[in-house]
Design a protein around this motif. Structure first.
Motif, short mmCIF file in Angstrom:
data_model
loop_
_atom_site.label_atom_id
_atom_site.label_comp_id
_atom_site.label_asym_id
_atom_site.label_seq_id
_atom_site.Cartn_x
_atom_site.Cartn_y
_atom_site.Cartn_z
N GLU A 1 49.01 39.50 27.58
CA GLU A 1 47.88 40.58 28.68
C GLU A 1 47.19 41.83 27.60
O GLU A 1 47.01 42.61 27.84
CB GLU A 1 48.42 41.21 30.06
N LYS B 1 45.70 41.97 24.38
CA LYS B 1 44.32 41.50 24.78
C LYS B 1 43.64 42.66 25.15
O LYS B 1 42.68 43.20 24.48
CB LYS B 1 43.92 40.52 25.66
N ALA C 1 40.89 45.43 23.51
CA ALA C 1 39.43 45.44 24.24
C ALA C 1 39.32 46.84 23.56
O ALA C 1 37.52 47.29 23.98
CB ALA C 1 40.07 45.12 25.70
N ASP D 1 35.81 42.30 40.20
CA ASP D 1 34.70 41.52 39.87
C ASP D 1 33.55 41.83 39.92
O ASP D 1 32.88 41.74 39.65
CB ASP D 1 34.69 40.12 39.92
N GLN E 1 27.21 43.85 25.14
CA GLN E 1 29.19 44.00 24.74
C GLN E 1 29.92 44.76 24.73
O GLN E 1 30.61 44.40 25.69
CB GLN E 1 28.52 43.84 23.30
N SER F 1 31.00 43.65 28.49
CA SER F 1 31.62 42.90 28.85
C SER F 1 33.32 43.60 28.46
O SER F 1 33.75 42.73 28.53
CB SER F 1 31.42 41.84 27.11
N VAL F 2 32.95 44.29 26.85
CA VAL F 2 34.50 44.85 26.81
C VAL F 2 35.27 45.86 28.08
O VAL F 2 35.85 45.81 28.69
CB VAL F 2 34.49 45.69 25.90
N ARG G 1 34.62 44.86 30.81
CA ARG G 1 34.59 44.07 32.35
C ARG G 1 36.01 43.24 31.76
O ARG G 1 37.35 43.36 32.55
CB ARG G 1 33.54 42.65 32.54
N ARG G 2 36.42 43.06 30.36
CA ARG G 2 38.04 41.86 29.84
C ARG G 2 38.84 43.28 30.08
O ARG G 2 40.27 42.90 30.56
CB ARG G 2 36.96 42.38 28.47
N LYS H 1 39.88 43.56 33.70
CA LYS H 1 40.48 41.87 33.67
C LYS H 1 42.02 41.88 33.40
O LYS H 1 43.00 41.76 34.23
CB LYS H 1 39.93 40.76 33.11
N PHE H 2 42.07 42.47 31.95
CA PHE H 2 43.60 42.49 31.51
C PHE H 2 43.98 43.83 31.90
O PHE H 2 45.76 43.66 32.49
CB PHE H 2 43.17 42.76 29.88
#
Length: 579
Positions: free
Chosen positions: A149, A152, A156, A259, A297, A300-301, A303-304, A307-308
């Motif tokens: 994690e 990741k 990101a 989320d 994009q 999206s980054v 959000r990731r 999450k990570f």
């Protein structure tokens, strides 16, 4: 956030710079691909526009790298090639990070096992073994996933930096707006990340307590079942199970909140960004399209990243728990170093040795001599200090005063590992592995051959009973040796002690739970071993006094030689009678 960076950078068994290099190159490839998209869109839309100087430099570099002409087709092919390169590099980096899960977990387990076997005996007396077992099994696995994690998360972050650099080239105002929006999202969701971190810590603690309690239950399963104590014992698990259940539910709620909250914030930010770009700053449609792609994009980054960060926050407690356990064990390490050349030609001497448990003397002013090649018996009631004397000789405890010598050399000047390699030990709390008899005797020593094991069985008078088993040495002993009788377990344990051909053989209450006939057989077996081995027998049973060369009465921590030992009667030494 910084904790994840530290995990990524410091985890053993990984190469963080290799991962970072691949990620940076992937980000560069993505910037090049996005840069090549803008002139193509300008040409297709028929819009006129002057490209920023930074864009022109990047576009020229993209065309030079790909060898494409400055046409719509060339720009399109350049975009595709750079995106393919970016995908490959990103895939390589994260695949390596995924493989590193095994390396991280394995290195952590190796460090823990090494630290565990180097730890003072007192630590295991004062702490629950199940906690160490949980750290080695559960926490080390979760620690490996914490590293993934963190990798990741770093990926990101690097992607986000790349998108930010591109946005700066396309529109400085839009980039600033994006930074503000991203900061609002991160800060807004920060509370939920903190909730996940606390839930992760609670889950780690609850899981550790649960595994420890299960280990204790399994060690006592026979008396629990025999006395029908299962219901109240299961009730002991209730608090741990409820705490674990609560922490998991909190993690689920914080994950869903993160989320859904992200979705709402991002929707609001997209609307504001579009209004500013078209209605206020009047950016061309082609530029808005490219910037829109970057914004998508970037979202999206973000959000990731969230999450990570959340998943990492849940797992980092296990990563730190493993390191804390390793550090704790290291602080309790036995002394290292000392002379390696060990002899036992003369004997072992206790010279006014005193030892106390928590200021309560257990052994006090003990003087005794254990001659080489003879049988020395320490006899006395339970709790008298017999086992403590042997533990001192093994180096498991250190005397508070006095001195222990081996062939007139102080024990504290000898290497403990070298000294123990010359010892065969049959403990009072006998427990065999749930494995074959061969594995129980060898204890992982691959240098031992079956011939060595068979010889040890012969010396332990266990060869016949092992040969009578259908699978011989491959027969499974069962959990804690439950498939064998008490006498058979004792003989396998004796063979385990003898297989290394030790100089000193220690037998701690080996016949305390056996019938008189089996005890007499083992005493006779020990008598046959005398002369080849120096033997110390700890017992409160009188049968051993008949074979002792030296007999000490141990009571209230004091040792006294009480009588001249009985003369040994060996069949091999019997004198034939002549007419």
């Amino acid at each position: 956030m910084l904790k994840l960076f530290r995990i990524f950078a410091s985890a053993k068994g990984t190469n963080p710079w290799l991962v970072v290099t691949c990620l940076v190159l992937a980000s560069v490839a993505e910037i090049l691909s996005m840069s090549a998209m803008l002139p193509a869109l300008l040409a297709v839309s028929g819009e006129s526009g002057i490209l920023p100087p930074a864009f022109k430099v990047v576009i020229d570099a993209t065309l030079a790298v790909t060898g494409m002409p400055a046409t719509i087709a060339g720009f399109t092919i350049a975009v595709v090639l750079m995106l393919i390169l970016r995908t490959i590099l990103l895939g390589l980096a994260l695949t390596y990070a995924g493989f590193s899960i095994a390396n991280v977990s394995t290195r952590l387990r190796e460090d823990l096992l090494n630290a565990m076997f180097d730890t003072k005996w007192r630590y295991f007396v004062d702490h629950r073994a199940g906690r160490i077992a949980n750290t080695i099994s559960v926490d080390a696995t979760r620690a490996g996933h914490a590293y993934l994690e963190s990798a990741k998360f770093v990926a990101a972050v690097i992607q986000g930096i790349g998108y930010l650099a591109f946005a700066m080239m396309a529109s400085f105002k839009f980039a600033v707006a994006g930074i503000i929006a991203g900061t609002i999202i991160v800060v807004g969701m920060g509370k939920l990340i903190a909730v996940s971190r606390r839930a992760g810590r609670r889950q780690t603690r609850s899981t550790s307590q649960l595994v420890t309690l299960v280990a204790d239950a399994l060690n006592n399963i026979k008396p629990i079942k025999s006395m029908a104590r299962t219901v109240p014992f299961i009730a002991m698990f209730g608090a741990n199970l409820q705490a674990l259940n609560k922490s998991i539910k909190i993690q689920v709620l914080s994950s869903q909140g993160l989320d859904r909250g992200n979705d709402i914030l991002i929707a609001v930010m997209i609307g504001i960004a579009f209004f500013l770009a078209v209605g206020v700053w009047e950016i061309t449609l082609a530029s808005v399209t490219v910037v829109g792609i970057i914004a998508f994009q970037s979202i999206s980054v973000v959000r990731r990243l969230q999450k990570f960060l959340q998943r990492g926050a849940e797992l980092e407690a296990s990563y730190h728990a493993v390191h804390e356990m390793s550090a704790k064990l290291a602080r309790e390490a036995e002394r290292a170093g000392g002379a390696q050349d060990i002899t036992l030609d003369h004997g072992c001497t206790f010279d006014h040795v005193t030892f106390a448990h928590e200021d309560q003397p257990t052994v006090e002013n003990v003087c005794l001599f254990i001659p080489s090649g003879k049988i020395t018996v320490l006899q006395g009631p339970s709790g008298a200090g017999k086992t403590t004397i042997v533990d001192l000789l093994l180096g498991l405890h250190e005397p508070a005063s006095g001195q222990i010598t081996i062939d007139d050399r102080p024990l504290d000047q000898l290497s403990l590992k070298a000294w123990r390699s010359h010892i065969g030990y049959v403990p009072q709390e006998l427990s065999l592995l749930h494995a074959s008899l061969r594995d129980n005797i060898a204890l992982g020593n691959t240098a031992l051959s079956d011939e060595d094991i068979v010889e040890a069985l012969r010396l332990a008078d266990a060869e016949d009973f092992v040969n009578s088993l259908p699978d011989g040495l491959d027969s499974n002993a069962g959990e804690m040796g439950g498939r064998l009788s008490g006498g058979q377990r004792q003989r396998i344990a004796l063979a385990r002690a003898l297989v290394g051909r030790p100089k000193l053989l220690i037998l701690d209450e080996v016949t305390s739970a056996l019938d008189p006939e089996t005890e007499a057989s083992i005493c006779s077996n020990a008598l046959d071993l005398a002369g080849v081995f120096t033997i110390i027998a700890i017992t409160h049973r009188p049968a051993w006094s008949k074979i002792a060369d030296r007999l000490y009465k141990v009571d209230n921590g004091a040792a006294t030689e009480i009588t001249a030992p009985a003369k040994r009667r060996r069949k091999s030494a019997e004198t034939p009678v002549h007419e």
